[in-house]
Design an enzyme around this catalytic site. Structure first.
Site, PDB file in Angstrom:
ATOM      1  N   HIS A 186      24.754  21.975  11.375  1.00  0.00           N
ATOM      2  CA  HIS A 186      25.770  21.203  10.917  1.00  0.00           C
ATOM      3  C   HIS A 186      26.640  22.117   9.861  1.00  0.00           C
ATOM      4  O   HIS A 186      27.813  22.101   9.626  1.00  0.00           O
ATOM      5  CB  HIS A 186      25.373  20.102   9.983  1.00  0.00           C
ATOM      6  CG  HIS A 186      24.758  18.846  10.834  1.00  0.00           C
ATOM      7  ND1 HIS A 186      25.497  18.598  11.883  1.00  0.00           N
ATOM      8  CD2 HIS A 186      23.822  17.777  10.639  1.00  0.00           C
ATOM      9  CE1 HIS A 186      25.030  17.643  12.375  1.00  0.00           C
ATOM     10  NE2 HIS A 186      23.892  17.293  11.649  1.00  0.00           N
ATOM     11  N   GLU A 428      29.967  27.097  40.521  1.00  0.00           N
ATOM     12  CA  GLU A 428      28.883  27.982  39.538  1.00  0.00           C
ATOM     13  C   GLU A 428      27.876  28.212  40.232  1.00  0.00           C
ATOM     14  O   GLU A 428      26.958  28.748  39.783  1.00  0.00           O
ATOM     15  CB  GLU A 428      28.836  27.064  38.517  1.00  0.00           C
ATOM     16  CG  GLU A 428      28.396  25.678  38.553  1.00  0.00           C
ATOM     17  CD  GLU A 428      28.240  24.745  37.465  1.00  0.00           C
ATOM     18  OE1 GLU A 428      28.117  25.172  36.360  1.00  0.00           O
ATOM     19  OE2 GLU A 428      27.870  23.409  37.510  1.00  0.00           O
ATOM     20  N   ASP A 452      27.236  29.782  34.531  1.00  0.00           N
ATOM     21  CA  ASP A 452      26.198  29.581  35.631  1.00  0.00           C
ATOM     22  C   ASP A 452      26.581  30.470  36.508  1.00  0.00           C
ATOM     23  O   ASP A 452      25.477  30.935  37.328  1.00  0.00           O
ATOM     24  CB  ASP A 452      26.137  28.115  36.235  1.00  0.00           C
ATOM     25  CG  ASP A 452      25.181  27.165  35.201  1.00  0.00           C
ATOM     26  OD1 ASP A 452      24.053  27.786  34.693  1.00  0.00           O
ATOM     27  OD2 ASP A 452      25.526  26.216  35.060  1.00  0.00           O
ATOM     28  N   CYS A 499      36.489  26.871  33.385  1.00  0.00           N
ATOM     29  CA  CYS A 499      36.014  26.255  32.134  1.00  0.00           C
ATOM     30  C   CYS A 499      34.752  26.921  31.520  1.00  0.00           C
ATOM     31  O   CYS A 499      34.032  26.648  30.492  1.00  0.00           O
ATOM     32  CB  CYS A 499      35.623  24.899  32.421  1.00  0.00           C
ATOM     33  SG  CYS A 499      34.439  24.649  33.715  1.00  0.00           S
TER      34      CYS A 499
HETATM   35  C1  PEP Z   1      29.347  27.044  33.124  1.00  0.00           C
HETATM   36  O1  PEP Z   1      28.135  26.830  33.933  1.00  0.00           O
HETATM   37  O2  PEP Z   1      30.309  27.782  33.152  1.00  0.00           O
HETATM   38  C2  PEP Z   1      29.804  25.444  32.562  1.00  0.00           C
HETATM   39  C3  PEP Z   1      31.058  25.480  32.096  1.00  0.00           C
HETATM   40  O3  PEP Z   1      28.926  24.931  32.500  1.00  0.00           O
HETATM   41  P1  PEP Z   1      27.762  24.702  31.359  1.00  0.00           P
HETATM   42  O4  PEP Z   1      27.822  25.742  30.461  1.00  0.00           O
HETATM   43  O5  PEP Z   1      27.671  23.352  30.600  1.00  0.00           O
HETATM   44  O6  PEP Z   1      26.541  24.826  32.114  1.00  0.00           O
HETATM   45 MG    MG Z   2      27.266  25.154  34.509  1.00  0.00          MG
END
Ligand code: PEP
Ligand code: MG
Length: 567
Positions: A186, A428, A452, A499
């Site tokens: 936090h 991923e 990932d 992402c």
């Molecule tokens: C990723 O694997 O790049 C991703 C965006 O998902 P997470 O980090 O939630 O596994």
């Molecule tokens: Mg992921």
């Protein structure tokens, strides 16, 4: 120099103020009248709620909705009949209110600390905060008020509880240093919200720092210098000035379209874990949500969130984003995250195990609740469904069948939804990357999950420090994979976004522009910086960097070239 976790960027130069939050001492005694003792406890709860409500109101104005909600969460926790009954039972068994509160909170703290999951561990910090404040009310101890620290203060504490930080006056605080807590504590979340530099998990800092001592803090690198030399003060003053100037520069990119120097338009989205985070994305001028990690909705609950609960969360996000795209990833649990009530068995290789879409397709009834909530919410904005950890075309097909079934049900029930709702996949895994051409024929969009993708491509557990040297997106294997995925999407005329964390890496921006990435989804705080980076490159210039990078044989060479061209 002391090292910790850099949890809130920026530089602070000032004088230490140590904040102590020791537990009040109370006398263990048996109450003469148990009913009166329960009354005393309930009065303390009322007082707690009254004070906390005021704090949350103040916080809403200074640190935003999200932080106010953390504080309000304490009222919800303490109002939980289960917790209150446990305390009353202890009083009935002969304990005084103080001891009963202390013991019951301790039970909850132990329970929450036992998991590996960082967010659940965070709950333990909340309960510690509740215990401390409730005991202070019961014993008549004064609450700590940080609002009184003088201008130029660097606050040092074992840990800052949300309630302690509620009154912080941003202008007076140069930095926050704590001995406990990590990036998602936090204190760190609050420091970022208030834009105060913060370094966390600094060993023994409360023993080594003294009130009034001069100090310098670097919230990016996670460094603290006590009693800095004249040279160090000069060095950090210059760094601070540059940091503030750069930040000011970034503001120029507010309310501007995201495009390359030669006007290629790119979408710039934000990643979120909760509907409320969408506000942060909007405040930072994000053009949509590129990843809503819905597992957090599940992690915050003690049971599978109902269709209505999920619907409300997705609808809230869609409404908040006001017609802008909201890509919602269906439940991605397993690996590094644990949701006790789902009863998932412990596996030897959880990252390679029964998780994400594999788990959801096995528990179709549960999955359909989420998909139905998502599809129903689609009428309130522009929602897209995204499937995590896809490794074969069948998984995409199976989800699409479920989506069609749900649409047919909704048609029968006359419930409106977006008939054209898109279903995309996260790329991923190396498997998905290898068959990106096949997936692109059947998916509506791609989003590359580099966190990932790096882990699985390099066969490296992303949490294992022994092999961390291999966990790098700069590895030619990962770079080639990304290039192939984006090309496969372009061949089928679908959008390829990203992402994973790599989307926010300024070194990679030219490479991603050259490969043809159409959508970058980054943390809210990286949005403007990423827009500024994108604006620095023309396609031709980016291609030149990519040409050189694609000839590299090692991650070090890739890094070297990207660093050389960095703008
Ligand atoms: C990723 O694997 O790049 C991703 C965006 O998902 P997470 O980090 O939630 O596994
Ligand atoms: Mg992921």
């Amino acid at each position: 120099m002391y090292k910790g976790i850099g949890g809130s960027s920026g530089y602070g130069i000032g004088k230490i103020v140590i904040i102590k939050n020791d537990m009040p001492v109370y006398e263990i005694k048996s109450p003469e009248n148990k009913e009166n003792e329960i009354k005393r406890f309930l009065q303390a709860v009322d007082k707690f709620i009254e004070k906390t409500t005021k704090m949350a109101e103040h916080m809403r104005k200074t640190a935003g909705e999200k932080n106010a909600e953390i504080i309000e969460g304490h009222i919800i926790m303490l109002s939980d009949p289960f917790m209150q009954d446990e305390i009353k039972d202890k009083i009935n068994s002969g304990m005084c209110a103080e001891e009963a509160v202390d013991k019951v909170c301790e039970q909850f703290i132990e329970m929450f600390t036992m998991t590996d999951d960082e967010l659940t561990v965070q709950r333990a910090a909340d309960i510690k905060d509740i215990r401390l404040r409730l005991l202070k009310i019961l014993t008549g101890d004064r609450d700590i008020d940080i609002s009184e620290v003088p201008k130029g203060s660097i606050i040092v504490a074992k840990d800052l509880t949300p309630s302690m930080t509620a009154g912080i006056v941003k202008e007076n605080v140069e930095g926050i240093i704590t001995q406990a807590g990590g990036f998602t504590s936090h204190s760190a979340i609050l420091a970022r919200a208030l834009e105060i530099p913060g370094v966390f998990s600094v060993d023994d800092i409360t023993d080594n720092a003294r009130d009034g001592m001069e100090a310098v803090i670097d919230g990016k690198e996670g460094c603290v210098i006590l009693n800095p030399s004249k040279e160090e003060i000069t060095e950090y003053t210059a760094k601070k000035e540059k940091y503030l100037k750069d930040k000011e520069e970034l503001n120029k990119y507010r309310n501007k379209a995201t495009k390359t120097a030669d006007s290629i338009e790119i979408e710039l989205f934000g990643n979120i874990g909760k509907p409320e985070d969408a506000k942060n994305v909007k405040d930072n001028d994000g053009e949509g949500i590129g990843l809503f990690r819905t597992e957090f909705l599940f992690m915050e609950n003690t049971q599978i969130p109902s269709e209505e609960e999920q619907f409300e969360a997705y609808k809230k996000t869609a409404v908040m984003m006001d017609g802008k795209e909201v890509i919602i990833r269906t439940l991605d649990v397993g690996g590094d995250k644990n949701i006790p009530y789902l009863g998932m068995e412990k596996e030897d290789n959880p990252f390679l195990g029964f998780r994400a879409v594999r788990y959801c397709l096995d528990r179709k009834e549960m999955y359909k609740i989420q998909l139905r909530a998502l599809i129903r919410a689609s009428v309130f904005g522009k929602i897209k469904i995204m499937i995590p950890l896809v490794t074969c075309v069948n998984e995409l097909r199976e989800v699409k069948v479920l989506v069609e079934d749900i649409k047919a049900d909704l048609d029968r029930e006359n419930i409106p939804y977006d008939k054209n709702i898109s279903v995309g996949v996260m790329i991923e895994t190396p498997a998905a990357s290898e068959i990106a051409d096949l997936l692109a024929k059947e998916a509506d969009f791609f989003s590359i999950g580099t966190n990932d993708l790096t882990q699985y491509t390099m066969a490296v557990d992303r949490g294992n420090s022994k092999v961390a040297y291999l966990y790098s997106v700069y590895n030619p294997a990962v770079i080639r994979s990304i290039k192939r995925i984006i090309s496969a999407a372009a061949n089928e005329n679908i959008i390829a976004g990203m992402c994973g964390e790599a989307a926010a890496d300024p070194l990679l921006t030219p490479l991603l522009i050259s490969f043809g990435l159409k959508e970058f989804s980054v943390n809210a705080s990286s949005i403007l910086r990423t827009r500024a980076q994108i604006a620095k490159w023309t396609k031709a210039e980016a291609d030149k960097v990519a040409d050189e990078v694609m000839k590299c044989a090692t991650q070090e060479e890739v890094y070297e070239i990207l660093k050389r061209y960095q703008r």
